[in-house]
Motif scaffolding. Structure first.
Motif, PDB file in Angstrom:
ATOM      1  N   ALA A  70      -6.472 -16.848 -17.505  1.00 31.70           N
ATOM      2  CA  ALA A  70      -6.055 -18.243 -17.416  1.00 31.70           C
ATOM      3  C   ALA A  70      -7.298 -19.126 -17.320  1.00 31.70           C
ATOM      4  N   SER A  71      -7.265 -20.238 -18.056  1.00 35.04           N
ATOM      5  CA  SER A  71      -8.366 -21.194 -17.988  1.00 35.04           C
ATOM      6  C   SER A  71      -7.816 -22.603 -18.155  1.00 35.04           C
ATOM      7  N   MET A  72      -8.668 -23.563 -17.861  1.00 37.00           N
ATOM      8  CA  MET A  72      -8.321 -24.969 -18.037  1.00 37.00           C
ATOM      9  C   MET A  72      -9.619 -25.739 -18.235  1.00 37.00           C
ATOM     10  N   ILE A  73      -9.505 -26.977 -18.642  1.00 39.49           N
ATOM     11  CA  ILE A  73     -10.673 -27.834 -18.845  1.00 39.49           C
ATOM     12  C   ILE A  73     -10.683 -28.874 -17.731  1.00 39.49           C
ATOM     13  N   VAL A  74     -11.860 -29.076 -17.146  1.00 42.54           N
ATOM     14  CA  VAL A  74     -11.998 -30.057 -16.067  1.00 42.54           C
ATOM     15  C   VAL A  74     -13.224 -30.929 -16.319  1.00 42.54           C
ATOM     16  N   LEU A  75     -13.225 -32.073 -15.674  1.00 39.37           N
ATOM     17  CA  LEU A  75     -14.370 -32.970 -15.746  1.00 39.37           C
ATOM     18  C   LEU A  75     -15.566 -32.361 -15.007  1.00 39.37           C
ATOM     19  N   GLN A  87      -7.936 -26.352  -4.700  1.00 42.72           N
ATOM     20  CA  GLN A  87      -8.228 -27.740  -5.041  1.00 42.72           C
ATOM     21  C   GLN A  87      -8.436 -27.927  -6.542  1.00 42.72           C
ATOM     22  N   ILE A  88      -9.265 -27.083  -7.128  1.00 44.12           N
ATOM     23  CA  ILE A  88      -9.612 -27.306  -8.532  1.00 44.12           C
ATOM     24  C   ILE A  88      -8.475 -26.940  -9.479  1.00 44.12           C
ATOM     25  N   THR A  89      -7.578 -26.045  -9.060  1.00 48.92           N
ATOM     26  CA  THR A  89      -6.472 -25.640  -9.942  1.00 48.92           C
ATOM     27  C   THR A  89      -5.162 -26.362  -9.627  1.00 48.92           C
ATOM     28  N   GLY A 101     -12.118 -33.202 -20.519  1.00 47.89           N
ATOM     29  CA  GLY A 101     -13.126 -32.686 -19.604  1.00 47.89           C
ATOM     30  C   GLY A 101     -14.328 -32.082 -20.306  1.00 47.89           C
ATOM     31  N   ASP A 102     -15.295 -31.702 -19.483  1.00 52.67           N
ATOM     32  CA  ASP A 102     -16.576 -31.201 -19.968  1.00 52.67           C
ATOM     33  C   ASP A 102     -16.732 -29.687 -19.820  1.00 52.67           C
ATOM     34  N   TYR A 103     -15.925 -29.070 -18.961  1.00 52.63           N
ATOM     35  CA  TYR A 103     -16.117 -27.669 -18.615  1.00 52.63           C
ATOM     36  C   TYR A 103     -14.836 -26.864 -18.776  1.00 52.63           C
ATOM     37  N   LEU A 104     -14.981 -25.675 -19.350  1.00 56.32           N
ATOM     38  CA  LEU A 104     -13.879 -24.716 -19.366  1.00 56.32           C
ATOM     39  C   LEU A 104     -13.969 -23.949 -18.055  1.00 56.32           C
ATOM     40  N   TYR A 105     -12.944 -24.048 -17.245  1.00 56.18           N
ATOM     41  CA  TYR A 105     -12.928 -23.418 -15.923  1.00 56.18           C
ATOM     42  C   TYR A 105     -12.086 -22.160 -15.984  1.00 56.18           C
ATOM     43  N   GLY A 106     -12.664 -21.040 -15.598  1.00 56.29           N
ATOM     44  CA  GLY A 106     -11.955 -19.768 -15.541  1.00 56.29           C
ATOM     45  C   GLY A 106     -11.083 -19.707 -14.298  1.00 56.29           C
ATOM     46  N   VAL A 107      -9.798 -19.865 -14.465  1.00 59.24           N
ATOM     47  CA  VAL A 107      -8.862 -19.861 -13.346  1.00 59.24           C
ATOM     48  C   VAL A 107      -8.680 -18.453 -12.814  1.00 59.24           C
ATOM     49  N   ASP A 108      -8.470 -17.489 -13.714  1.00 55.49           N
ATOM     50  CA  ASP A 108      -8.214 -16.123 -13.280  1.00 55.49           C
ATOM     51  C   ASP A 108      -8.314 -15.165 -14.454  1.00 55.49           C
ATOM     52  N   VAL A 109      -8.682 -13.943 -14.163  1.00 54.50           N
ATOM     53  CA  VAL A 109      -8.645 -12.825 -15.108  1.00 54.50           C
ATOM     54  C   VAL A 109      -8.231 -11.608 -14.304  1.00 54.50           C
ATOM     55  N   PHE A 110      -7.183 -10.925 -14.765  1.00 58.26           N
ATOM     56  CA  PHE A 110      -6.830  -9.670 -14.096  1.00 58.26           C
ATOM     57  C   PHE A 110      -6.217  -8.694 -15.075  1.00 58.26           C
ATOM     58  N   VAL A 111      -6.451  -7.410 -14.809  1.00 58.19           N
ATOM     59  CA  VAL A 111      -5.916  -6.316 -15.626  1.00 58.19           C
ATOM     60  C   VAL A 111      -5.348  -5.237 -14.734  1.00 58.19           C
TER      61      VAL A 111
END
Length: 111
Positions: A70-75, A87-89, A101-111
């Motif tokens: 999961a990812s999202m873009i933030v300022l 806070q950020i998510t 936004g300016d940054y791709l934020y890595g929300v989570d990675v799981f396997v």
């Protein structure tokens, strides 16, 4: 000797965008990875897909979901200030996603 057409076989591992139909399987996987305390809710995953569908990926092995990213873009201002994951998510809903936004934020990675 008969030649088989292997080009039509689906590869055993595929990476693709997550869909609404994947949500129950992503929840099951998050339960296996994180346990009951930190399992994703259906509402949170709906938020991920709603706010930024291009940033939600699943890994599928032989038709079974075995990974989630999961990812999202933030300022920049939000990304670079001190923050918690909640806070950020937006408490895990990705409601703070900003397509400008300016940054791709890595929300989570799981396997």
């Amino acid at each position: 000797m008969t030649k088989t057409n292997d080009t039509k076989k689906k590869p055993p591992l595929t990476i693709r965008k997550a869909t609404l139909n994947d949500i129950p399987n992503i929840i099951d996987l998050s339960l296996k990875v994180y346990g009951q305390r930190d399992v994703y809710t259906e509402e949170q995953l709906l938020g991920h897909i709603h706010h930024f569908p291009e940033g939600q990926l699943v890994a599928e092995y032989n038709g079974q979901i075995v990974g989630y990213c999961a990812s999202m873009i933030v300022l920049e201002q939000l990304a670079m200030q001190k923050h918690t994951w909640q806070q950020i998510t937006g408490n895990g809903y990705c409601s703070t996603h900003n397509p400008k936004g300016d940054y791709l934020y890595g929300v989570d990675v799981f396997v």
